[in-house]
Design a protein around this motif. Structure first.
Motif, short mmCIF file in Angstrom:
data_model
loop_
_atom_site.label_atom_id
_atom_site.label_comp_id
_atom_site.label_asym_id
_atom_site.label_seq_id
_atom_site.Cartn_x
_atom_site.Cartn_y
_atom_site.Cartn_z
N ALA A 4 1.23 48.05 -41.85
CA ALA A 4 0.46 47.18 -42.75
C ALA A 4 1.25 46.90 -44.01
CB ALA A 4 -0.87 47.82 -43.11
N LEU A 5 1.16 45.65 -44.47
CA LEU A 5 1.71 45.25 -45.77
C LEU A 5 0.66 45.31 -46.86
CD1 LEU A 5 3.68 42.12 -44.54
CD2 LEU A 5 4.66 44.33 -45.18
N THR A 6 -0.61 45.17 -46.46
CA THR A 6 -1.73 45.26 -47.39
C THR A 6 -2.88 46.00 -46.70
OG1 THR A 6 -2.90 43.25 -46.67
CG2 THR A 6 -1.14 42.98 -48.33
N SER A 7 -3.82 46.42 -47.48
CA SER A 7 -5.06 46.95 -46.94
C SER A 7 -5.99 45.78 -46.61
CB SER A 7 -5.73 47.87 -47.95
OG SER A 7 -6.98 48.34 -47.45
N CYS A 8 -7.16 46.09 -46.11
CA CYS A 8 -8.22 45.09 -45.96
C CYS A 8 -9.38 45.52 -46.85
CB CYS A 8 -8.67 44.99 -44.51
SG CYS A 8 -9.31 46.52 -43.82
N VAL A 9 -10.34 44.62 -46.99
CA VAL A 9 -11.52 44.91 -47.81
C VAL A 9 -12.75 44.84 -46.91
CG1 VAL A 9 -12.95 44.17 -49.76
CG2 VAL A 9 -10.46 43.96 -49.88
N VAL A 10 -13.38 45.97 -46.68
CA VAL A 10 -14.63 46.01 -45.92
C VAL A 10 -15.72 45.39 -46.78
CG1 VAL A 10 -16.34 47.51 -44.82
CG2 VAL A 10 -13.90 48.07 -44.67
N PRO A 11 -16.46 44.40 -46.26
CA PRO A 11 -17.44 43.71 -47.10
C PRO A 11 -18.41 44.63 -47.82
CG PRO A 11 -17.14 42.52 -45.06
CD PRO A 11 -16.35 43.78 -44.92
N ALA A 12 -18.88 45.66 -47.15
CA ALA A 12 -19.85 46.56 -47.77
C ALA A 12 -19.24 47.39 -48.89
CB ALA A 12 -20.48 47.47 -46.73
N ALA A 13 -17.92 47.60 -48.84
CA ALA A 13 -17.24 48.39 -49.87
C ALA A 13 -16.82 47.52 -51.05
CB ALA A 13 -16.03 49.10 -49.28
N GLY A 14 -16.27 46.36 -50.75
CA GLY A 14 -15.89 45.43 -51.81
C GLY A 14 -14.58 45.72 -52.50
N VAL A 15 -13.87 46.76 -52.06
CA VAL A 15 -12.57 47.11 -52.64
C VAL A 15 -11.61 47.47 -51.50
CG1 VAL A 15 -13.52 47.93 -54.82
CG2 VAL A 15 -13.24 49.53 -52.92
N PRO A 16 -10.30 47.35 -51.71
CA PRO A 16 -9.35 47.70 -50.65
C PRO A 16 -9.48 49.16 -50.24
CG PRO A 16 -8.26 46.47 -52.40
CD PRO A 16 -9.63 46.81 -52.91
N THR A 17 -9.24 49.41 -48.96
CA THR A 17 -9.31 50.77 -48.44
C THR A 17 -8.20 51.64 -49.00
OG1 THR A 17 -10.24 49.87 -46.40
CG2 THR A 17 -9.44 52.13 -46.31
N PHE A 18 -7.01 51.06 -49.20
CA PHE A 18 -5.91 51.78 -49.83
C PHE A 18 -5.06 50.77 -50.59
CE2 PHE A 18 -4.62 50.83 -45.44
CZ PHE A 18 -3.40 50.20 -45.62
#
Length: 333
Positions: free
Chosen positions: A191-205
């Protein structure tokens, strides 16, 4: 967080409404969040059911159709579907020849599919067998699993076993074929970036501008280690060499090479990666018989890629070439 959504709670229901509207050859059971073939169960054909957390599209709902799955269960984003969903899917596709569950090796998926198989057998007198996919060479155990994760090989397995089911191979034969595909496939992702889970609203890492995560899973979980980002050929070597080292020997059998986008990496970069993968395989004396390049098992908008190699004999290649017609994969029809 910028996303084209109504609300985090509505992401999955809205996507399923869209699938139903866009693909009239599919039917969506909105109560149970199950994607089905509009034609229903086929008498005398093994029913193939898979599923998992949403956010990996087109897997799994996009692989429902001729030559692949009969049903797919959609959990919440990165969350396993419930046993009730899986039971509903199993009963809906039972045509008298049994049902095969294709399960990625994540603890919730495995447990809930097992419960669903027991419920379906008790209520509908359906013979259910399961195959667990665990092709990831990155880590032996992760935040989500006991043992290796199920990743890219899932797509190849669903295509190949789907073709066998269309040929009316019986349940035992489909189960053995699925185990064969899983046993001969290995994957590694980055991975070059994390993703953002909609329910969390912030990047996973978080990653620095010059860093990448090697050995990530498909739920945004971190990988084997964080490394400095170099030229593509170096990244490709770090992905492919562990796969080749772990890939079972098969007396010169060719491979199906699958280069997958994690969601945010465009085709221009994927084809560059495929060129490097092909060169590495050629240098290692591994011949590529078939290829697949594109976003087929994603992790929301994560930028990154994975490489899967499958040792394939003539039977597997013939089943790979067989016609398929789904929203996510289509040829020969």
């Amino acid at each position: 967080m910028k996303k084209l959504i109504n609300s985090p709670e509505q992401v999955v229901p809205d996507a399923l409404r869209g699938m139903a509207a866009a693909h009239p050859d599919l039917r969506v059971d909105h109560e149970n969040r199950v994607v089905l073939r509009a034609s229903g169960a086929v008498e005398g054909k093994v029913g193939l059911v898979s599923g998992g957390g949403s956010g990996h599209e087109p897997m799994h709902g996009g692989f429902v159709g001729h030559g692949m799955l009969d049903a797919a269960c959609a959990g919440e984003v990165f969350t396993s579907p419930t046993p009730d969903q899986m039971q509903a899917a199993t009963l809906a596709v039972s045509g008298g020849a049994g049902v095969l569950h294709i399960v990625k090796n994540y603890t919730g998926d495995v447990m809930n599919f097992e419960m669903a198989a027991e419920l379906a057998a008790a209520e509908g007198d359906v013979e259910v067998r399961s195959v667990v996919v665990d092709d990831d060479v990155a880590v032996q155990d992760s935040l989500y699993t006991a043992g290796r994760r199920g990743v890219g090989a899932t797509v190849l397995l669903e295509k190949i076993v789907g073709a066998a089911a269309e040929e009316r191979r019986d349940l035992a034969a489909c189960e053995e074929l699925a185990k064969k595909v899983n046993g001969n496939a290995r994957s590694m992702g980055m991975a070059l970036t994390s993703c953002v889970v909609p329910a969390a609203g912030v990047p996973t890492f978080e990653l620095g501008d010059d860093e990448f995560e090697l050995g990530i899973g498909i739920h945004g979980e971190p990988g084997r280690e964080r490394r400095r980002l170099g030229p593509l050929r170096e990244v490709a070597e770090q992905l492919v060499e562990p796969v080749l080292q772990d890939l079972p020997a098969a007396d010169g059998a060719p491979v199906v090479a699958f280069v997958n986008s994690m969601g945010g990496t465009p085709l221009i970069e994927l084809y560059g990666l495929y060129a490097e993968v092909a060169a590495i395989c050629e240098k290692a004396g591994v011949s590529i018989a078939r290829s697949l390049v594109g976003p087929y098992i994603t992790s929301l908008e994560m930028a990154g890629a994975s490489v899967t190699l499958l040792r394939a004999d003539d039977d597997l290649l013939s089943l790979w070439d067989a016609p398929v017609s789904t929203p996510g994969l289509r040829w020969g029809m």
